[in-house]
Scaffold this active site. Structure first.
Site, mmCIF file in Angstrom:
data_model
loop_
_atom_site.group_PDB
_atom_site.id
_atom_site.type_symbol
_atom_site.label_atom_id
_atom_site.label_comp_id
_atom_site.label_asym_id
_atom_site.label_seq_id
_atom_site.Cartn_x
_atom_site.Cartn_y
_atom_site.Cartn_z
ATOM 1 N N ALA A 72 -9.613 -6.169 12.813
ATOM 2 C CA ALA A 72 -8.444 -6.439 11.963
ATOM 3 C C ALA A 72 -7.175 -5.858 12.598
ATOM 4 O O ALA A 72 -6.130 -6.512 12.645
ATOM 5 C CB ALA A 72 -8.650 -5.837 10.579
ATOM 6 N N LYS A 73 -7.276 -4.627 13.107
ATOM 7 C CA LYS A 73 -6.077 -3.967 13.642
ATOM 8 C C LYS A 73 -5.665 -4.559 14.989
ATOM 9 O O LYS A 73 -4.479 -4.607 15.305
ATOM 10 C CB LYS A 73 -6.327 -2.461 13.755
ATOM 11 C CG LYS A 73 -6.482 -1.770 12.388
ATOM 12 C CD LYS A 73 -5.242 -1.929 11.537
ATOM 13 C CE LYS A 73 -5.318 -1.179 10.219
ATOM 14 N NZ LYS A 73 -4.107 -1.335 9.408
ATOM 15 N N ASN A 129 1.538 -2.300 5.366
ATOM 16 C CA ASN A 129 0.836 -1.030 5.525
ATOM 17 C C ASN A 129 -0.515 -1.003 4.810
ATOM 18 O O ASN A 129 -1.394 -0.228 5.189
ATOM 19 C CB ASN A 129 1.732 0.098 4.986
ATOM 20 C CG ASN A 129 0.981 1.403 4.839
ATOM 21 O OD1 ASN A 129 0.768 2.127 5.810
ATOM 22 N ND2 ASN A 129 0.542 1.718 3.620
ATOM 23 N N ARG A 150 -0.049 5.625 -1.906
ATOM 24 C CA ARG A 150 -0.687 6.834 -1.352
ATOM 25 C C ARG A 150 -0.436 6.880 0.144
ATOM 26 O O ARG A 150 0.012 5.903 0.744
ATOM 27 C CB ARG A 150 -2.205 6.776 -1.550
ATOM 28 C CG ARG A 150 -2.666 6.708 -2.950
ATOM 29 C CD ARG A 150 -4.185 6.751 -3.018
ATOM 30 N NE ARG A 150 -4.793 5.445 -2.912
ATOM 31 C CZ ARG A 150 -5.736 5.122 -2.046
ATOM 32 N NH1 ARG A 150 -6.169 5.989 -1.158
ATOM 33 N NH2 ARG A 150 -6.267 3.909 -2.037
ATOM 34 N N SER A 187 -3.313 0.304 14.385
ATOM 35 C CA SER A 187 -4.011 1.575 14.619
ATOM 36 C C SER A 187 -4.397 1.664 16.089
ATOM 37 O O SER A 187 -4.616 0.626 16.738
ATOM 38 C CB SER A 187 -5.275 1.629 13.757
ATOM 39 O OG SER A 187 -6.112 2.694 14.173
ATOM 40 N N ASP A 203 -2.838 -7.441 -5.194
ATOM 41 C CA ASP A 203 -3.844 -7.392 -4.145
ATOM 42 C C ASP A 203 -3.334 -8.314 -3.041
ATOM 43 O O ASP A 203 -3.320 -9.536 -3.205
ATOM 44 C CB ASP A 203 -5.193 -7.873 -4.690
ATOM 45 C CG ASP A 203 -6.281 -7.904 -3.617
ATOM 46 O OD1 ASP A 203 -5.947 -7.820 -2.416
ATOM 47 O OD2 ASP A 203 -7.466 -8.013 -3.988
ATOM 48 N N VAL A 204 -2.929 -7.719 -1.921
ATOM 49 C CA VAL A 204 -2.259 -8.521 -0.890
ATOM 50 C C VAL A 204 -3.182 -9.549 -0.240
ATOM 51 O O VAL A 204 -2.709 -10.479 0.419
ATOM 52 C CB VAL A 204 -1.621 -7.635 0.206
ATOM 53 C CG1 VAL A 204 -0.482 -6.799 -0.362
ATOM 54 C CG2 VAL A 204 -2.658 -6.759 0.903
ATOM 55 N N TYR A 214 -12.729 -2.979 11.204
ATOM 56 C CA TYR A 214 -11.374 -2.401 11.182
ATOM 57 C C TYR A 214 -10.690 -2.610 12.540
ATOM 58 O O TYR A 214 -9.508 -2.975 12.594
ATOM 59 C CB TYR A 214 -11.515 -0.915 10.857
ATOM 60 C CG TYR A 214 -10.234 -0.136 10.715
ATOM 61 C CD1 TYR A 214 -9.411 -0.303 9.600
ATOM 62 C CD2 TYR A 214 -9.855 0.801 11.675
ATOM 63 C CE1 TYR A 214 -8.249 0.440 9.466
ATOM 64 C CE2 TYR A 214 -8.698 1.551 11.541
ATOM 65 C CZ TYR A 214 -7.897 1.370 10.432
ATOM 66 O OH TYR A 214 -6.745 2.108 10.288
ATOM 67 N N GLY A 269 0.822 -1.214 0.000
ATOM 68 C CA GLY A 269 0.000 0.000 0.000
ATOM 69 C C GLY A 269 0.851 1.256 0.000
ATOM 70 O O GLY A 269 0.610 2.190 0.764
ATOM 71 N N ALA A 270 1.829 1.288 -0.904
ATOM 72 C CA ALA A 270 2.794 2.404 -0.890
ATOM 73 C C ALA A 270 2.478 3.467 -1.943
ATOM 74 O O ALA A 270 3.264 4.388 -2.146
ATOM 75 C CB ALA A 270 4.207 1.864 -1.100
HETATM 76 P P1 NAP Z 1 -4.723 5.244 2.174
HETATM 77 O O1 NAP Z 1 -4.237 6.622 1.931
HETATM 78 O O2 NAP Z 1 -6.161 4.933 1.986
HETATM 79 O O3 NAP Z 1 -3.849 4.246 1.272
HETATM 80 C C1 NAP Z 1 -4.132 2.878 1.308
HETATM 81 C C2 NAP Z 1 -3.061 2.145 0.546
HETATM 82 O O4 NAP Z 1 -3.345 0.726 0.626
HETATM 83 C C3 NAP Z 1 -3.021 2.513 -0.934
HETATM 84 O O5 NAP Z 1 -1.685 2.481 -1.357
HETATM 85 C C4 NAP Z 1 -3.814 1.367 -1.570
HETATM 86 O O6 NAP Z 1 -3.425 1.103 -2.914
HETATM 87 C C5 NAP Z 1 -3.388 0.220 -0.703
HETATM 88 N N1 NAP Z 1 -4.296 -0.922 -0.785
HETATM 89 C C6 NAP Z 1 -5.634 -0.941 -0.530
HETATM 90 N N2 NAP Z 1 -6.114 -2.184 -0.723
HETATM 91 C C7 NAP Z 1 -5.055 -2.958 -1.103
HETATM 92 C C8 NAP Z 1 -4.907 -4.313 -1.454
HETATM 93 N N3 NAP Z 1 -5.945 -5.158 -1.456
HETATM 94 N N4 NAP Z 1 -3.679 -4.752 -1.816
HETATM 95 C C9 NAP Z 1 -2.618 -3.915 -1.842
HETATM 96 N N5 NAP Z 1 -2.689 -2.615 -1.512
HETATM 97 C C10 NAP Z 1 -3.908 -2.150 -1.156
HETATM 98 O O7 NAP Z 1 -4.369 4.750 3.659
HETATM 99 P P2 NAP Z 1 -3.587 5.493 4.851
HETATM 100 O O8 NAP Z 1 -4.535 6.394 5.540
HETATM 101 O O9 NAP Z 1 -2.278 6.010 4.374
HETATM 102 O O10 NAP Z 1 -3.343 4.246 5.816
HETATM 103 C C11 NAP Z 1 -2.239 3.379 5.639
HETATM 104 C C12 NAP Z 1 -2.241 2.362 6.762
HETATM 105 O O11 NAP Z 1 -2.185 3.037 8.018
HETATM 106 C C13 NAP Z 1 -3.502 1.518 6.799
HETATM 107 O O12 NAP Z 1 -3.192 0.212 7.203
HETATM 108 C C14 NAP Z 1 -4.338 2.207 7.849
HETATM 109 O O13 NAP Z 1 -5.255 1.336 8.446
HETATM 110 C C15 NAP Z 1 -3.261 2.652 8.819
HETATM 111 N N6 NAP Z 1 -3.657 3.794 9.651
HETATM 112 C C16 NAP Z 1 -4.000 5.004 9.087
HETATM 113 C C17 NAP Z 1 -4.356 6.052 9.910
HETATM 114 C C18 NAP Z 1 -4.714 7.412 9.352
HETATM 115 O O14 NAP Z 1 -5.127 8.288 10.131
HETATM 116 N N7 NAP Z 1 -4.556 7.647 8.068
HETATM 117 C C19 NAP Z 1 -4.372 5.873 11.294
HETATM 118 C C20 NAP Z 1 -4.028 4.640 11.837
HETATM 119 C C21 NAP Z 1 -3.658 3.600 10.999
HETATM 120 P P3 NAP Z 1 -4.211 1.800 -4.167
HETATM 121 O O15 NAP Z 1 -3.808 3.264 -4.105
HETATM 122 O O16 NAP Z 1 -3.669 1.108 -5.355
HETATM 123 O O17 NAP Z 1 -5.666 1.603 -3.916
#
Ligand code: NAP
Length: 249
Positions: free
Chosen positions: A159-160, A91, A16, A143, A64-65, A156, A13-14
């Site tokens: 999962a976390k 991630n 974005r 998380s 797709d992981v 969620y 998930g790198a």
């Molecule tokens: P995000 O901006 O929504 O980005 C999600 C990433 O995961 C994207 O690169 C997406 O790829 C990829 N992804 C989604 N489904 C996938 C799959 N089936 N296989 C491979 N890649 C997949 O997320 P984020 O907010 O940066 O969060 C990143 C991580 O941190 C997540 O695990 C989230 O739960 C955790 N987190 C985030 C926050 C927060 O406040 N943002 C807080 C706590 C934890 P595509 O772009 O190709 O769809």
């Protein structure tokens, strides 16, 4: 950071958000990075460019992981490219928020499949390489929701929380092989996703609950990843590092 130069990482998930910042920070530390994504190829290509500009090598790793064959192929692609793998950052994550009574079994399954099964599959296929070389780091992005729960996020949160249990179990399994497995538990991280779409009222409400008075940034998380991957963190395993500005302190 010099101790990471020449190492190889797969960051899921790198394309974005937090994952893209983690990939860039690892690149700046001299790590060659497999940039995984599932749909956003253009965005992922920009991350590859950023890592390359930072002086390391990078390659697109579409997968797709949650699909076993794709997770396996992603790991193989990275190992074939550089002949080794040292670091896995699990991630990739999605949310499908609904209150429990309205949550469909599909919403439950998809979040568990990507956020938990995906981490299991990638770790399973990376681990033999780490064990063989008696060196490696796995960092799972959990998380604070996996610790404290959150209404509307039963899938969620499960999962976390599951990812934390997974982290501790696997850490115990591989500790004797000099492989560490840790989790990060970010709070509200402003990377243009969820925090961006909040109403001003909701933003202020959340900010009022964060003792540091600001949202986290991608670099707040990425710097912790780089630390956990470094030589200095070699005796830290099975831990959950909370990165939330004091939110759940
Ligand atoms: P995000 O901006 O929504 O980005 C999600 C990433 O995961 C994207 O690169 C997406 O790829 C990829 N992804 C989604 N489904 C996938 C799959 N089936 N296989 C491979 N890649 C997949 O997320 P984020 O907010 O940066 O969060 C990143 C991580 O941190 C997540 O695990 C989230 O739960 C955790 N987190 C985030 C926050 C927060 O406040 N943002 C807080 C706590 C934890 P595509 O772009 O190709 O769809």
């Amino acid at each position: 950071m010099a101790d990471l130069k020449g190492q190889v990482a797969l960051v899921t998930g790198a394309s974005r958000g937090i994952g893209s910042v983690i990939a860039q920070y690892l690149g700046e530390a001299g790590v060659n990075v497999g940039v995984n994504y599932v749909a956003s190829e253009d965005a992922a290509s920009r991350v590859v460019d950023a890592v390359t500009k930072a002086g390391a090598e990078a390659v697109l790793v579409p997968a797709d992981v949650s699909q076993e064959a794709e997770a396996k192929a992603a790991v193989k692609q990275v190992v074939d490219r550089w002949g080794r793998i040292d670091i896995l950052v699990n991630n990739a994550g999605i949310t499908r928020d609904r209150l429990l009574l309205r949550m469909s079994a599909e919403d439950w399954d998809r979040v568990l499949d990507v956020d938990l099964r995906g981490a299991f599959l990638c770790t399973k296929y990376v681990m033999p390489h780490l064990i063989r070389r008696r060196q490696g780091r796995v960092v799972n992005i959990s998380s604070v929701v996996g610790i404290g729960g959150n209404p509307g996020q039963a899938n969620y949160a499960a999962a976390k929380a599951g990812l934390i249990g997974f982290t501790k179990a696997v850490a115990r399994e591989v500790a004797s092989r000099n492989v560490t497995v840790n989790a990060l538990a970010p709070g509200f991280i402003d990377t243009g996703g969820m925090v961006d779409t909040m109403s001003e009222e909701a933003r202020q409400n959340v900010l009022g609950r964060i003792p540091m008075g600001r949202f986290g940034s991608g670099s707040d998380v990425a710097q912790a990843v780089v630390f956990l991957c470094g030589e200095g963190a070699g005796y830290i395993t099975g831990q959950v590092l909370i990165i939330d500005g004091g939110l759940i302190a």
